[in-house]
Design an enzyme around this catalytic site. Structure first.
Site, PDB file in Angstrom:
ATOM      1  N   THR A  40      12.092 -11.306  10.853  1.00  0.00           N
ATOM      2  CA  THR A  40      12.502 -10.246   9.949  1.00  0.00           C
ATOM      3  C   THR A  40      11.547 -10.148   8.781  1.00  0.00           C
ATOM      4  OG1 THR A  40      13.866 -11.615   8.501  1.00  0.00           O
ATOM      5  CG2 THR A  40      14.909 -10.738  10.480  1.00  0.00           C
ATOM      6  N   ASP A  41      11.656  -9.046   8.046  1.00  0.00           N
ATOM      7  CA  ASP A  41      10.840  -8.849   6.863  1.00  0.00           C
ATOM      8  C   ASP A  41      11.257  -9.841   5.778  1.00  0.00           C
ATOM      9  OD1 ASP A  41       8.849  -7.123   5.590  1.00  0.00           O
ATOM     10  OD2 ASP A  41      10.459  -6.684   4.191  1.00  0.00           O
ATOM     11  N   PRO A  42      10.315 -10.333   4.957  1.00  0.00           N
ATOM     12  CA  PRO A  42      10.659 -11.300   3.918  1.00  0.00           C
ATOM     13  C   PRO A  42      11.753 -10.801   2.988  1.00  0.00           C
ATOM     14  CG  PRO A  42       8.290 -11.157   4.152  1.00  0.00           C
ATOM     15  CD  PRO A  42       8.878 -10.069   5.003  1.00  0.00           C
ATOM     16  N   ARG A  48      14.976  -4.506   0.294  1.00  0.00           N
ATOM     17  CA  ARG A  48      14.568  -4.656   1.683  1.00  0.00           C
ATOM     18  C   ARG A  48      15.759  -4.503   2.627  1.00  0.00           C
ATOM     19  NH1 ARG A  48       9.311  -6.664   1.718  1.00  0.00           N
ATOM     20  NH2 ARG A  48       8.633  -7.504  -0.267  1.00  0.00           N
TER      21      ARG A  48
END
Length: 590
Positions: free
Chosen positions: A325-327, A343
């Site tokens: 996943t995205d940070p 996010r």
């Protein structure tokens, strides 16, 4: 005492994975699902909470209590200190119950350019032009050599995962202008595909193995929409069909899958419906991460940034990789440093546990950049509560462990600091990078100015006077100059008047750093010569200007004639501004 099967390198990888997985506690499994950033002290010692007040948890606590074995190295430090830090970190991990080695990742570190929002400047590493510069040269063999150089320098330091390349096409100026990060490689799908394929091959070799650096493709999708009841994902919300009008976006994705790219990481973009509703982060979107590929086609592998490509499995492009996943997706870190942008698109109302469950349901294997103290414990509680079956956790841990075994980390976790100092920034690699800088320069116009001869009086701005003095006599006043050399970042209107005044006063070589397509008609009309660079030293520019080296670059995208021509262009279409100031592929040979 017999050796555990997972420690025996003579056994098949799958057997070692299953043996280790069976020995792990639920907490140890949960720790594998997190890939967090980790600083080091400048002297090569491990950073603990007592060393850095901003650290919620120190290195020892993360490894021994949190059971984390995947870290992203942040910051720039000396080569020897970094190698010694890697060995200390690996020794700490070796002393845990199962001795699982650490997998260390890094973002790009070989860029000549060092700007906010861009990859790190090269520092101790060999310095190369930004990716657009490699696209300007357009030579897959050179890009593979670049990837191989990155691999060899990373390996010397124990960095085994590259959080790049970033998938992106510099299509229309409207699209390229949305990103401040110079990671686009150019416009045409066939050229871009060949360069991406070559780069992954350079990093990983023909197949992932003990001498590889695993490539993680990151992709920057925009909106996606429901079209006819079936989700397809692409930039701009357009339906993607192989062979259709947006095949220029499918082809590069197909290329990296063909090359065996090890992992993917979705960007923090999100999907919306045709009415603009139901916004959700790609990292939490089951349709994006699993839907068409994993459920419809039985695809158990690489998913590109929420961009699910209908037809990949039909073409036989199946790869066994991990999805990250995205940070900051779980703990809702600000996007691009903006506290007003999150996010966790569309799930701000959910708890950390609910977001984690949603991401796992969507098909994510690992959570990147999370700093929440209770994140691994959240996974444990999700399993104990029955919300997530342990078999689902096992599926992701199995992929992550397999990569450690394939990379040979259990047999070769430590590095040699002496060897690291010999390898990182070695003369061979530095020379290759400097040659690429010169080749990437693109001569856009030349009104009988270049090549310069003799030792002219030089007035310089944006160029080091000491370097310029090796080529001419540096003067402080343009009125006393034979030639001016002006280096600009992508120019903005507030500097234009000042720049044009200089061009009117003295014959001027203007070098513009192109991080994206830009409109510069006034400068192009008035400059005695106009050169584009994508990350190159003053020496590289002056060598070309004085005929000591040859500029071979060709524009990797078109440059618009004005901002008014950008508006009507299609943001997804390459070479779609009419008429362009300079077309794609333009470049003069001196």
């Amino acid at each position: 005492m017999s050796t555990a099967p997972y420690r025996d390198p003579s056994r098949p990888v799958e057997e070692r994975v299953e043996d280790l997985l069976a020995r792990m506690t639920l907490a140890e499994k949960a720790g594998q699902l997190f890939h967090t950033t980790l600083p080091m002290n400048s002297d090569g010692t491990l950073a603990e909470a007592s060393d850095e007040p901003s650290l919620r948890q120190g290195t020892t606590e993360l490894v021994t209590d949190g059971h984390l074995t995947h870290f992203h190295l942040v910051g720039r430090h000396g080569t020897r200190a970094t190698a010694e830090w890697v060995n200390r970190l690996q020794a700490l991990a070796a002393d845990t119950r199962l001795g699982i080695p650490v997998t260390l990742s890094t973002g790009p570190r070989h860029s000549f350019t060092d700007r906010a929002g861009a990859p790190f400047g090269a520092a101790a590493f060999s310095a190369w032009p930004d990716p657009l510069g490699l696209a300007a040269i357009g030579e897959p063999e050179l890009v593979e050599k670049f990837g191989d150089t990155v691999r060899r320098e990373y390996l010397a330091l124990g960095l085994r995962v590259a959080l790049h390349p970033r998938m992106g096409l510099a299509t229309g100026p409207r699209r390229a202008g949305r990103s401040h990060r110079p990671n686009h490689r150019g416009s045409p799908a066939d050229v871009t595909s060949a360069l991406f394929r070559a780069y992954v091959r350079g990093l990983q070799g023909p197949r992932l193995g003990p001498r590889s650096v695993a490539a993680v493709v990151t992709y920057c999708p925009a909106d996606a929409q429901q079209n006819g009841g079936e989700p397809h994902f692409a930039h701009g919300g357009d339906r993607v069909r192989p062979g259709g009008t947006h095949d220029h976006r499918i082809a590069p994705a197909r290329a990296v899958v063909e090359a065996g790219c090890s992992q993917m990481m979705p960007h923090h973009g999100g999907r919306t419906g045709v009415d603009g509703s139901a916004e959700i982060s790609f990292g939490l979107d089951r349709d994006a991460l699993t839907g068409l590929a994993r459920e419809r086609h039985g695809f158990d592998g690489l998913v590109l940034d929420g961009l699910v490509l209908d037809g990949l499995v039909l073409d036989g492009l199946v790869h066994d990789g991990a999805v990250r996943t995205d940070p900051g997706l779980l703990t809702d870190a600000p996007a691009d440093g903006d506290p007003h942008r999150t996010r966790a698109w569309g799930v701000g109302h959910l708890t950390v546990a609910e977001r984690a469950a949603k991401a796992l349901d969507a098909g994510a294997d690992q959570f990147g950049g999370e700093h929440g103290d209770q994140c691994p414990e959240t996974i444990v509680e999700l399993v104990r509560s029955g919300r997530i079956p342990e078999e689902r956790i096992d599926a992701s841990v199995r992929r992550l462990l397999r990569e450690k075994f394939v990379l040979g980390l259990f047999e070769r976790r430590y590095v040699d600091p002496d060897r690291a100092e010999e390898t990182v920034g070695a003369g061979e690699f530095t020379a290759l990078g400097e040659a690429a800088q010169r080749r990437s320069l693109t001569v856009l116009t030349n009104r009988s100015l270049l090549p310069l001869t003799d030792r002219p009086n030089l007035y310089v701005e944006g160029v080091g006077a000491q370097t310029a003095s090796l080529y001419g006599n540096v003067v402080a006043d343009p009125a006393h100059a034979d030639v001016a050399v002006l280096r600009l970042r992508t120019p903005y209107e507030e500097r234009l008047k000042e720049t044009l005044a200089l061009l009117a006063a003295v014959p001027t070589l203007v070098c513009v750093n192109l991080e994206r397509p830009t409109a510069l008609p006034e400068i192009a009309a008035k400059a005695a010569a106009l050169v584009a660079d994508y990350g190159a030293s003053d020496t590289a520019l002056l060598d070309v200007a004085f005929g000591r080296a040859r500029a071979e670059g060709r524009l990797p995208f078109e440059l618009p004639r004005s901002l008014t021509t950008v508006g009507p262009s299609h943001q997804e279409a390459p070479a779609d501004t009419e008429p362009p100031l300079f077309p794609y592929g333009h470049g003069l040979t001196l």
